[in-house]
Design a protein around this motif. Structure first.
Motif, mmCIF file in Angstrom:
data_model
loop_
_atom_site.group_PDB
_atom_site.id
_atom_site.type_symbol
_atom_site.label_atom_id
_atom_site.label_comp_id
_atom_site.label_asym_id
_atom_site.label_seq_id
_atom_site.Cartn_x
_atom_site.Cartn_y
_atom_site.Cartn_z
ATOM 1 N N MET A 197 0.863 -1.182 0.000
ATOM 2 C CA MET A 197 0.000 0.000 0.000
ATOM 3 C C MET A 197 0.897 1.229 0.000
ATOM 4 O O MET A 197 1.607 1.503 0.962
ATOM 5 C CB MET A 197 -0.875 0.006 1.258
ATOM 6 C CG MET A 197 -1.646 1.315 1.426
ATOM 7 S SD MET A 197 -2.509 1.374 3.024
ATOM 8 C CE MET A 197 -3.856 0.257 2.692
ATOM 9 N N LEU A 223 1.113 5.108 0.019
ATOM 10 C CA LEU A 223 0.242 6.239 0.339
ATOM 11 C C LEU A 223 0.843 7.556 -0.154
ATOM 12 O O LEU A 223 1.924 7.964 0.302
ATOM 13 C CB LEU A 223 -0.017 6.309 1.841
ATOM 14 C CG LEU A 223 -0.778 5.126 2.452
ATOM 15 C CD1 LEU A 223 -1.033 5.352 3.946
ATOM 16 C CD2 LEU A 223 -2.105 4.871 1.736
ATOM 17 N N TYR A 235 -0.989 10.655 -0.290
ATOM 18 C CA TYR A 235 -2.230 11.376 -0.002
ATOM 19 C C TYR A 235 -2.323 12.746 -0.666
ATOM 20 O O TYR A 235 -3.278 13.063 -1.350
ATOM 21 C CB TYR A 235 -2.355 11.517 1.521
ATOM 22 C CG TYR A 235 -3.438 12.457 2.001
ATOM 23 C CD1 TYR A 235 -4.786 12.130 1.844
ATOM 24 C CD2 TYR A 235 -3.115 13.655 2.641
ATOM 25 C CE1 TYR A 235 -5.779 12.988 2.305
ATOM 26 C CE2 TYR A 235 -4.101 14.509 3.107
ATOM 27 C CZ TYR A 235 -5.436 14.176 2.932
ATOM 28 O OH TYR A 235 -6.408 15.013 3.384
ATOM 29 N N ASP A 271 -0.436 -0.772 -4.925
ATOM 30 C CA ASP A 271 -1.589 0.115 -5.046
ATOM 31 C C ASP A 271 -1.199 1.476 -4.481
ATOM 32 O O ASP A 271 -0.855 1.592 -3.300
ATOM 33 C CB ASP A 271 -2.794 -0.435 -4.262
ATOM 34 C CG ASP A 271 -3.514 -1.528 -5.056
ATOM 35 O OD1 ASP A 271 -3.208 -1.699 -6.261
ATOM 36 O OD2 ASP A 271 -4.353 -2.224 -4.459
ATOM 37 N N PHE A 296 -2.426 4.977 -3.338
ATOM 38 C CA PHE A 296 -3.637 5.704 -2.955
ATOM 39 C C PHE A 296 -3.345 7.200 -2.896
ATOM 40 O O PHE A 296 -2.348 7.618 -2.311
ATOM 41 C CB PHE A 296 -4.126 5.231 -1.586
ATOM 42 C CG PHE A 296 -4.650 3.823 -1.609
ATOM 43 C CD1 PHE A 296 -5.974 3.560 -1.934
ATOM 44 C CD2 PHE A 296 -3.803 2.750 -1.318
ATOM 45 C CE1 PHE A 296 -6.456 2.251 -1.954
ATOM 46 C CE2 PHE A 296 -4.279 1.451 -1.348
ATOM 47 C CZ PHE A 296 -5.605 1.187 -1.668
ATOM 48 N N ILE A 311 -9.041 8.356 -3.800
ATOM 49 C CA ILE A 311 -9.977 8.147 -2.691
ATOM 50 C C ILE A 311 -10.626 9.484 -2.334
ATOM 51 O O ILE A 311 -9.919 10.461 -2.061
ATOM 52 C CB ILE A 311 -9.224 7.603 -1.450
ATOM 53 C CG1 ILE A 311 -8.586 6.239 -1.743
ATOM 54 C CG2 ILE A 311 -10.129 7.543 -0.220
ATOM 55 C CD1 ILE A 311 -9.552 5.076 -1.864
ATOM 56 N N ILE A 349 -10.044 4.257 2.015
ATOM 57 C CA ILE A 349 -9.163 3.126 1.680
ATOM 58 C C ILE A 349 -9.750 1.822 2.235
ATOM 59 O O ILE A 349 -9.782 0.790 1.557
ATOM 60 C CB ILE A 349 -7.731 3.334 2.230
ATOM 61 C CG1 ILE A 349 -7.083 4.575 1.595
ATOM 62 C CG2 ILE A 349 -6.859 2.110 1.968
ATOM 63 C CD1 ILE A 349 -5.709 4.937 2.167
ATOM 64 N N ARG A 350 -10.251 1.889 3.476
ATOM 65 C CA ARG A 350 -10.848 0.687 4.089
ATOM 66 C C ARG A 350 -12.023 0.187 3.248
ATOM 67 O O ARG A 350 -12.183 -1.015 3.012
ATOM 68 C CB ARG A 350 -11.329 1.005 5.513
ATOM 69 C CG ARG A 350 -10.182 1.167 6.488
ATOM 70 C CD ARG A 350 -10.632 0.923 7.940
ATOM 71 N NE ARG A 350 -9.515 1.182 8.829
ATOM 72 C CZ ARG A 350 -9.403 2.251 9.637
ATOM 73 N NH1 ARG A 350 -10.372 3.140 9.696
ATOM 74 N NH2 ARG A 350 -8.334 2.404 10.401
ATOM 75 N N MET A 395 -10.721 -1.477 0.225
ATOM 76 C CA MET A 395 -10.149 -2.795 0.549
ATOM 77 C C MET A 395 -11.246 -3.851 0.700
ATOM 78 O O MET A 395 -11.099 -4.991 0.260
ATOM 79 C CB MET A 395 -9.313 -2.708 1.836
ATOM 80 C CG MET A 395 -7.949 -2.043 1.642
ATOM 81 S SD MET A 395 -7.089 -1.744 3.217
ATOM 82 C CE MET A 395 -6.780 -3.430 3.773
ATOM 83 N N SER A 423 0.628 11.565 4.565
ATOM 84 C CA SER A 423 0.400 10.141 4.296
ATOM 85 C C SER A 423 0.788 9.314 5.513
ATOM 86 O O SER A 423 0.182 8.275 5.786
ATOM 87 C CB SER A 423 1.224 9.688 3.091
ATOM 88 O OG SER A 423 0.757 10.271 1.906
ATOM 89 N N MET A 462 -4.208 3.477 9.392
ATOM 90 C CA MET A 462 -4.397 2.218 8.661
ATOM 91 C C MET A 462 -3.915 1.027 9.472
ATOM 92 O O MET A 462 -4.403 -0.086 9.309
ATOM 93 C CB MET A 462 -3.612 2.247 7.330
ATOM 94 C CG MET A 462 -4.235 3.013 6.195
ATOM 95 S SD MET A 462 -5.995 2.689 5.927
ATOM 96 C CE MET A 462 -6.033 0.908 5.745
#
Lengths: 423, 423
Positions: free
Chosen positions: B7, B9, B11, B45, B47, B69, B93-94, B97, B114, B121
């Motif tokens: 993952m 991040l 942001y 991924d 995000f 997101i 994000i959750r 997922m 992030s 997370m």
């Protein structure tokens, strides 16, 4: 030797303040230069803006008078508004000249605001050459200030550009100062003389470290790192705090032994009334966990400074810009090593003095390295302080400075006066 | 080899923007690192905060997805307010997922915002180690920003301090970056790995100078000095303007031959809408009389940059602070000499590369000297560009970078996982 009657313009800052709390380099320069010129037979009137309704012309040495001139309110006025009262200042000087029946051979201006006053004075003293010492340059201040070019600053830069053209001669305080005046303000090189400031070696002299520590109330077991100067962003004090933090992470044992003393800034009032920069530094002190290792000492009069220098292991001058850096000279004159950034005028002395260490500005890791070296170099404090001998060799007394300045004055009165003084 | 589900991040800034106008080093880093990790079998991924209501998850390379997101408004939001939407970002994000039925082995956060998302997370991904790459450090930005420690900034520094403690490991971009994280944020040295960014040597390669000049519409007879980067005070562009002015005073003949091109900044709008810094520089351009010698080129997409580098005599990076300085690597990869200040992470390469010149920050005279040397060194442009061979020797490809980063990931899954991942 011909003696001159000199009008010394120190509009925005009263040089006699060095006997009180203000110890800025420019005030020291104007006062000491005037006294030394007077000793050589010249007669000096220093004009400054009057900030106390009761103050009167005063003789501060043989042939040196300090003359406060009413211009604007009898209080401290922000530098950004001071140009509003230059006209009143000039009129006040003219009035004084009439009542005192005095005339001047030379107009010597310090800082651009005095320069503006000097330009106006030329109307009454058209045959007197106009000499300019800028002390700091607006363009260089802008470079380090990291702010937008505000209207005020634009005004200052335009004034300096204008003064660079109109002044008959410019006295730069260091090679770097000369270079920037020459390159950024388009001044021909031969219109600038470099004359570095001096130091009063009778006041700034080696004193026993323990005697000095006792005089300032410092712990005998502490090793002091010293900063002396105004509390302003361009002095780079935050960088010094970072360096101290790095020093302690790298050498944890030093944390109980080493203290940083900050001499300067008005800490007499409540913290809520502190200057913005002082508040910022106070926050940073806590953020970095340096509560007990950093002490804000506040402003100290000139005659107390030798004790602070002599009590310390080193003076640090972490400035982002410094036309010269007179405090470095004072510290060296006391036999104290100095760490200075490469941007100061004094950095050129590095080749001559083993007690002067040059680091890049804004580089706390380099600063921490250098501080650690001085703190752990025990031989440094065993060796006899040869520094004063070296200094006399380098001629840094005010008498030497005054002779050079007088030579610049004299150039206007030797031959072909008209040609030299012509615009 | 084990492959990881990562993952990534990012942001506050969408890495895919480098295909458009934004060419910031962090975006390049995240995107190129992800692609290189994917080539080595990992699955990434990325995000990012969604700024366009229509954007959807997109596959940008084999095994690399970019997933916007929703968090806060679908517009650009000031960095000082972005922390308000971190919570929404994490919830988004959750949700993704769950709907995608995906799990991650690693959380790798870029920039402190992030990092804050990554910390949250951890509640859903408690076994995944949290890796932090700060890119820039609040404390170092403060050191050069010359501003008061504002509340926002204090928040950032506290967040970085917190993240330094809570992250399982930190990836620093240069030795200097590592030093400052270690010393100023009190991080044990063994919790930090130094992994410098790479460069895409297929894109950033030597091209015939005339071909390059034609591609960007530059005059064949002009010698170009290049700046590439965001138009921000800490990039030190004003210092570069001063240096150019000094260069021309010292070498008047160059004034008709040399141009400075500034790539970066949004110049598409009316001047009245320009950023404060761009307006300041525009004023300075006129103040210094550099109207025709300085050109604001504006932002250019990543794939056009090789032409700008190759058309130029040198890249100048006059930054006051630069975690690494990826544009210097790009220029070197094109065989173009680089002048950088001592504060950049890339300055450590100086010993390896004869095409890299290091000067102190804020020292326009030193910068002018160095520019003059490069402009008058005619052999520089006759020699074959050995630079790419040297680079492959120094392993600066993104594949090399990704292997190092993957090794950091792997350390958490070798033996004694629980011990390593434990806080």
């Amino acid at each position: 030797m011909t003696s001159y009657k000199v009008m010394m313009l120190a509009y925005h800052s009263d040089p006699s303040m060095i006997y009180g709390k203000e110890t800025g380099g420019m005030n020291v320069y104007v006062l000491e230069l005037s006294k030394a010129l007077a000793k050589q037979g010249h007669s000096i009137d220093i004009f400054t803006r009057q900030i106390d309704s009761k103050s009167k012309p005063v003789k501060i040495a043989n042939n040196v008078r300090l003359i406060p001139i009413p211009a604007g309110p009898y209080v401290h006025v922000s530098k950004h508004k001071l140009h509003l009262y230059v006209k009143d200042f000039v009129q006040g000087i003219r009035k004084f000249m009439r009542s005192d029946n005095v005339y001047y051979d030379i107009i010597h201006c310090h800082y651009y605001l005095s320069g503006l006053a000097g330009l106006s004075m030329k109307k009454s003293l058209s045959s007197a050459p106009l000499l300019m010492t800028f002390h700091t340059l607006g363009m260089m201040k802008n470079l380090v200030a990291r702010h937008s070019l505000e209207k005020e600053t634009q005004y200052r830069i335009e004034a300096e550009t204008h003064l660079s053209k109109r002044a008959n001669h410019i006295i730069a305080l260091s090679d770097k100062d000369r270079d920037y005046i020459q390159y950024l303000y388009d001044v021909p090189k031969n219109k600038i003389s470099v004359i570095s400031p001096g130091v009063d070696t009778k006041i700034f002299r080696p004193i026993n470290k323990m005697t000095a520590k006792q005089a300032i109330g410092a712990d005998f077991h502490h090793k002091l790192i010293l900063f002396v100067g105004r509390i302003e962003p361009l002095k780079g004090i935050d960088s010094l705090f970072y360096a101290l933090k790095i020093l302690f992470v790298q050498n944890p044992k030093l944390k109980k032994k080493v203290c940083l003393w900050i001499v300067g800034g008005d800490i007499t009032q409540q913290k809520s009334l502190w200057s913005e920069e002082l508040k910022k530094l106070e926050k940073l002190r806590y953020l970095l966990g340096l509560q007990t290792q950093v002490v804000f000492v506040g402003q100290k009069p000139q005659n107390k400074l030798p004790f602070y220098y002599n009590a310390s292991e080193m003076l640090v001058m972490p400035s982002h810009y410094e036309t010269f850096g007179i405090v470095a000279l004072e510290a060296l004159s006391c036999g104290i090593p100095v760490i200075s950034t490469h941007v100061s005028g004094i950095s050129r002395l590095a080749e001559d003095s083993k007690d002067l260490y040059i680091i890049p500005a804004n580089s706390p890791i380099d600063l921490a390295d250098q501080m650690a070296k001085i703190l752990t170099d025990t031989t440094k404090y065993k060796k006899i302080r040869h520094i004063l001998i070296r200094q006399s060799k380098h001629n840094i007394s005010w008498d030497f400075v005054a002779r050079h300045v007088a030579a610049v004055y004299a150039a206007f009165f030797s031959t072909a006066v008209d040609k030299l003084v012509a615009k």
